[in-house]
Scaffold this motif. Sequence first.
Motif, PDB file in Angstrom:
ATOM      1  N   VAL A  33       0.749  -1.152   0.053  1.00  0.00           N
ATOM      2  CA  VAL A  33      -0.034  -0.137   0.126  1.00  0.00           C
ATOM      3  C   VAL A  33       1.043   1.263   0.086  1.00  0.00           C
ATOM      4  O   VAL A  33       1.331   1.759   0.980  1.00  0.00           O
ATOM      5  N   ASN A  34       1.228   1.639  -1.119  1.00  0.00           N
ATOM      6  CA  ASN A  34       2.083   2.862  -1.223  1.00  0.00           C
ATOM      7  C   ASN A  34       1.840   3.561  -2.592  1.00  0.00           C
ATOM      8  O   ASN A  34       1.189   2.911  -3.622  1.00  0.00           O
ATOM      9  N   ARG A  35       2.197   4.700  -2.723  1.00  0.00           N
ATOM     10  CA  ARG A  35       1.897   5.772  -4.180  1.00  0.00           C
ATOM     11  C   ARG A  35       2.321   5.090  -5.331  1.00  0.00           C
ATOM     12  O   ARG A  35       1.899   4.989  -6.404  1.00  0.00           O
ATOM     13  N   SER A  36       3.417   4.375  -5.339  1.00  0.00           N
ATOM     14  CA  SER A  36       4.231   3.687  -6.400  1.00  0.00           C
ATOM     15  C   SER A  36       3.297   2.409  -6.909  1.00  0.00           C
ATOM     16  O   SER A  36       3.751   2.228  -7.985  1.00  0.00           O
ATOM     17  N   THR A  37       2.796   1.851  -6.223  1.00  0.00           N
ATOM     18  CA  THR A  37       1.962   0.510  -6.505  1.00  0.00           C
ATOM     19  C   THR A  37       1.149   0.835  -7.649  1.00  0.00           C
ATOM     20  O   THR A  37       0.528   1.820  -7.665  1.00  0.00           O
ATOM     21  N   HIS A  38       1.351   0.009  -8.622  1.00  0.00           N
ATOM     22  CA  HIS A  38       0.198  -0.137  -9.919  1.00  0.00           C
ATOM     23  C   HIS A  38      -1.198  -0.466  -9.337  1.00  0.00           C
ATOM     24  O   HIS A  38      -1.522  -1.632  -8.575  1.00  0.00           O
ATOM     25  N   TRP A  39      -2.078   0.549  -9.295  1.00  0.00           N
ATOM     26  CA  TRP A  39      -3.497   0.464  -8.709  1.00  0.00           C
ATOM     27  C   TRP A  39      -4.472   0.259  -9.940  1.00  0.00           C
ATOM     28  O   TRP A  39      -4.715   1.285 -10.634  1.00  0.00           O
ATOM     29  N   LEU A  40      -5.151  -0.878 -10.288  1.00  0.00           N
ATOM     30  CA  LEU A  40      -5.870  -0.864 -10.961  1.00  0.00           C
ATOM     31  C   LEU A  40      -7.612  -0.750 -10.682  1.00  0.00           C
ATOM     32  O   LEU A  40      -7.721  -1.301  -9.711  1.00  0.00           O
ATOM     33  N   LYS A  41      -8.219  -0.473 -11.859  1.00  0.00           N
ATOM     34  CA  LYS A  41      -9.704  -0.426 -11.517  1.00  0.00           C
ATOM     35  C   LYS A  41     -10.338  -0.952 -12.817  1.00  0.00           C
ATOM     36  O   LYS A  41     -10.243  -0.569 -13.941  1.00  0.00           O
ATOM     37  N   ILE A  42     -10.961  -1.975 -12.627  1.00  0.00           N
ATOM     38  CA  ILE A  42     -11.456  -3.040 -13.775  1.00  0.00           C
ATOM     39  C   ILE A  42     -12.942  -3.379 -13.395  1.00  0.00           C
ATOM     40  O   ILE A  42     -12.958  -4.138 -12.368  1.00  0.00           O
ATOM     41  N   ASN A  43     -13.808  -3.039 -14.152  1.00  0.00           N
ATOM     42  CA  ASN A  43     -15.021  -3.177 -13.639  1.00  0.00           C
ATOM     43  C   ASN A  43     -15.617  -2.940 -12.382  1.00  0.00           C
ATOM     44  O   ASN A  43     -16.142  -3.874 -11.772  1.00  0.00           O
ATOM     45  N   ASP A  44     -15.313  -1.644 -12.150  1.00  0.00           N
ATOM     46  CA  ASP A  44     -15.604  -0.966 -10.572  1.00  0.00           C
ATOM     47  C   ASP A  44     -15.051  -1.897  -9.430  1.00  0.00           C
ATOM     48  O   ASP A  44     -15.507  -1.829  -8.516  1.00  0.00           O
ATOM     49  N   ARG A  45     -14.219  -2.656  -9.961  1.00  0.00           N
ATOM     50  CA  ARG A  45     -13.224  -3.401  -8.659  1.00  0.00           C
ATOM     51  C   ARG A  45     -12.055  -2.893  -8.606  1.00  0.00           C
ATOM     52  O   ARG A  45     -11.261  -2.976  -9.904  1.00  0.00           O
ATOM     53  N   TYR A  46     -11.345  -2.508  -7.688  1.00  0.00           N
ATOM     54  CA  TYR A  46      -9.837  -2.174  -7.384  1.00  0.00           C
ATOM     55  C   TYR A  46      -8.970  -3.530  -7.153  1.00  0.00           C
ATOM     56  O   TYR A  46      -9.506  -4.445  -6.466  1.00  0.00           O
ATOM     57  N   ARG A  47      -7.910  -3.458  -7.771  1.00  0.00           N
ATOM     58  CA  ARG A  47      -7.011  -4.432  -7.325  1.00  0.00           C
ATOM     59  C   ARG A  47      -5.518  -4.106  -7.694  1.00  0.00           C
ATOM     60  O   ARG A  47      -5.028  -3.186  -8.669  1.00  0.00           O
ATOM     61  N   ILE A  48      -4.384  -4.898  -7.325  1.00  0.00           N
ATOM     62  CA  ILE A  48      -3.178  -4.715  -7.720  1.00  0.00           C
ATOM     63  C   ILE A  48      -2.634  -5.602  -8.540  1.00  0.00           C
ATOM     64  O   ILE A  48      -3.365  -6.550  -8.931  1.00  0.00           O
ATOM     65  N   LEU A  49      -1.529  -5.553  -8.999  1.00  0.00           N
ATOM     66  CA  LEU A  49      -0.753  -6.297 -10.293  1.00  0.00           C
ATOM     67  C   LEU A  49      -0.619  -7.915  -9.503  1.00  0.00           C
ATOM     68  O   LEU A  49      -0.426  -8.054  -8.411  1.00  0.00           O
ATOM     69  N   THR A  50      -0.665  -8.886 -10.377  1.00  0.00           N
ATOM     70  CA  THR A  50      -0.506 -10.078  -9.913  1.00  0.00           C
ATOM     71  C   THR A  50       1.179 -10.360 -10.231  1.00  0.00           C
ATOM     72  O   THR A  50       1.937  -9.525 -11.139  1.00  0.00           O
ATOM     73  N   PRO A  51       1.864 -11.214  -9.690  1.00  0.00           N
ATOM     74  CA  PRO A  51       3.118 -11.290 -10.106  1.00  0.00           C
ATOM     75  C   PRO A  51       3.407 -11.896 -11.463  1.00  0.00           C
ATOM     76  O   PRO A  51       4.492 -11.398 -12.082  1.00  0.00           O
ATOM     77  N   ILE A  52       2.554 -12.616 -12.154  1.00  0.00           N
ATOM     78  CA  ILE A  52       2.840 -12.826 -13.694  1.00  0.00           C
ATOM     79  C   ILE A  52       2.589 -11.441 -14.222  1.00  0.00           C
ATOM     80  O   ILE A  52       3.692 -11.240 -15.276  1.00  0.00           O
ATOM     81  N   GLU A  53       1.847 -10.443 -13.975  1.00  0.00           N
ATOM     82  CA  GLU A  53       1.755  -8.997 -14.570  1.00  0.00           C
ATOM     83  C   GLU A  53       2.928  -8.384 -14.485  1.00  0.00           C
ATOM     84  O   GLU A  53       3.518  -7.778 -15.298  1.00  0.00           O
ATOM     85  N   ALA A  54       3.614  -8.581 -13.305  1.00  0.00           N
ATOM     86  CA  ALA A  54       4.845  -7.861 -12.812  1.00  0.00           C
ATOM     87  C   ALA A  54       5.884  -8.368 -13.741  1.00  0.00           C
ATOM     88  O   ALA A  54       6.882  -7.651 -14.275  1.00  0.00           O
ATOM     89  N   GLU A  55       5.856  -9.638 -13.983  1.00  0.00           N
ATOM     90  CA  GLU A  55       7.009 -10.412 -14.940  1.00  0.00           C
ATOM     91  C   GLU A  55       6.773  -9.918 -16.149  1.00  0.00           C
ATOM     92  O   GLU A  55       7.777  -9.590 -16.837  1.00  0.00           O
ATOM     93  N   ARG A  56       5.606  -9.788 -16.723  1.00  0.00           N
ATOM     94  CA  ARG A  56       5.276  -9.036 -18.160  1.00  0.00           C
ATOM     95  C   ARG A  56       5.860  -7.921 -18.232  1.00  0.00           C
ATOM     96  O   ARG A  56       6.465  -7.388 -19.424  1.00  0.00           O
TER      97      ARG A  56
END
Length: 429
Positions: free
Chosen positions: A351-374
């Motif tokens: 939980v910090n400012r630099s984290t990629h913060w996604l909003k998809i279909n009105d739900r929030y989430r962080i990146l998954t490890p696979i997405e970070a690898e990509r």
Amino acid sequence: MAEKLNVLELFAGVGGFRIGLDNADKELFQTKWANQFEPGRKSQDAFDVYNYRFPDSDNIGIDVAEISDEKFKSMDADIIVGGFPCQDYSVARSKKNEMGIQGKKGVLFWQIIRAAENIHPKYMIFENVDRLLKAPASQRGRDFSIMLTALNSLGYSVEWRVINAAEYGRAQRRRRVYFFVFRDDLPYAKHLDEKYEQDSILMADDAYDEYIFKEGLFAKEFPIKEELYKGRRAYYELPDDIVEASDNFTGKVFNTGIMRHGRYYTVDSVPNSGKNPIPLRDIILPEEDVDEKYYVDDQAKIDKFAYLRGPKRIDRTSADGHTYTYSEGGMSPYEDLSLPGRTMLTSEGSVNRSTHWLKINDRYRILTPIEAERLQDFPDDWTKYKIVDGEVKEVSDRMRMFFMGNALVTSIIEGIGKGIKNIVEEYEE
């Protein structure tokens, strides 16, 4: 086919350099040795992941300073690669008039120099944060000049370029400086002597413009515009003495340049790849493949992200009692999926400012490890497993994110590898 090039990977992490070179030409680049060690950590997770992925190389899991000169001399490495930390490279003269290092922060670069002194590789590839070119703030460019002076003293030339991966068609806005280092007695270096340095007049009348813009490794693999940013260019002659470089550097360093025979030419270049970056939407997983644990429904945590990403003016008091106002501009409340990702840090996912913060279909989430690898052009689930005492274990999500925050965009190394392959095929065969 070109003769095989044996590779030593220092500060190996989870193998980013090796992946890039394998993708460039796995038959040409043969990584035979790797060193990875995280000081202050009881567990060596990155080394354990590297061991899991590359069990056939000589993987050395000790502090690089503990690798003996004899061990380095036993390595018939043609290439040394590594992404070393940006630290304090200042040097000083000891009472015995020997070169020393002020403090302990700069030792890792000098370990690279020690390895090069013992191995004499043909080529080296390094990666670092781009602020290295402007460090320290009190004497901008000094640290970089020390590096160039040290490499020149060993008989090497250096070409460098700051590359933002997104500007060359990748999925992350990650700016890093890359170095292509080559030995001065190689056929490629002698070709440059003949073409650009007639009558021993080095870089006079912008002689190296053709190399910088058209003929150099970076020019071919990562094209730039012929017009410079604000027309900036500079020349500088390095001293023979490293301590003098540390104490008296007065030159300028821009994002592109070449150093040969103790002098460098540098320009402020503008990228011209003709490639569009990969948007986040193209690397994120389908909703059905995302585990619920990556979604955030806790309103308090959602509010915390909103606060962290918003603008701020906070009154603070320093340790000595001085009061001041800390200001921070706002950023978008969540990521724009039509853009490439921002620079990923080791704190990704927290939980910090630099984290990629996604909003998809009105739900929030962080990146998954696979997405970070990509984002770093690693294969999916590259960091999922490690091997410890012969047993395969899963790696925690937190550690996987840490790995990727420390990693590099492997496609950039792939491009540099292809450039070296072309040089070898044209000049060494």
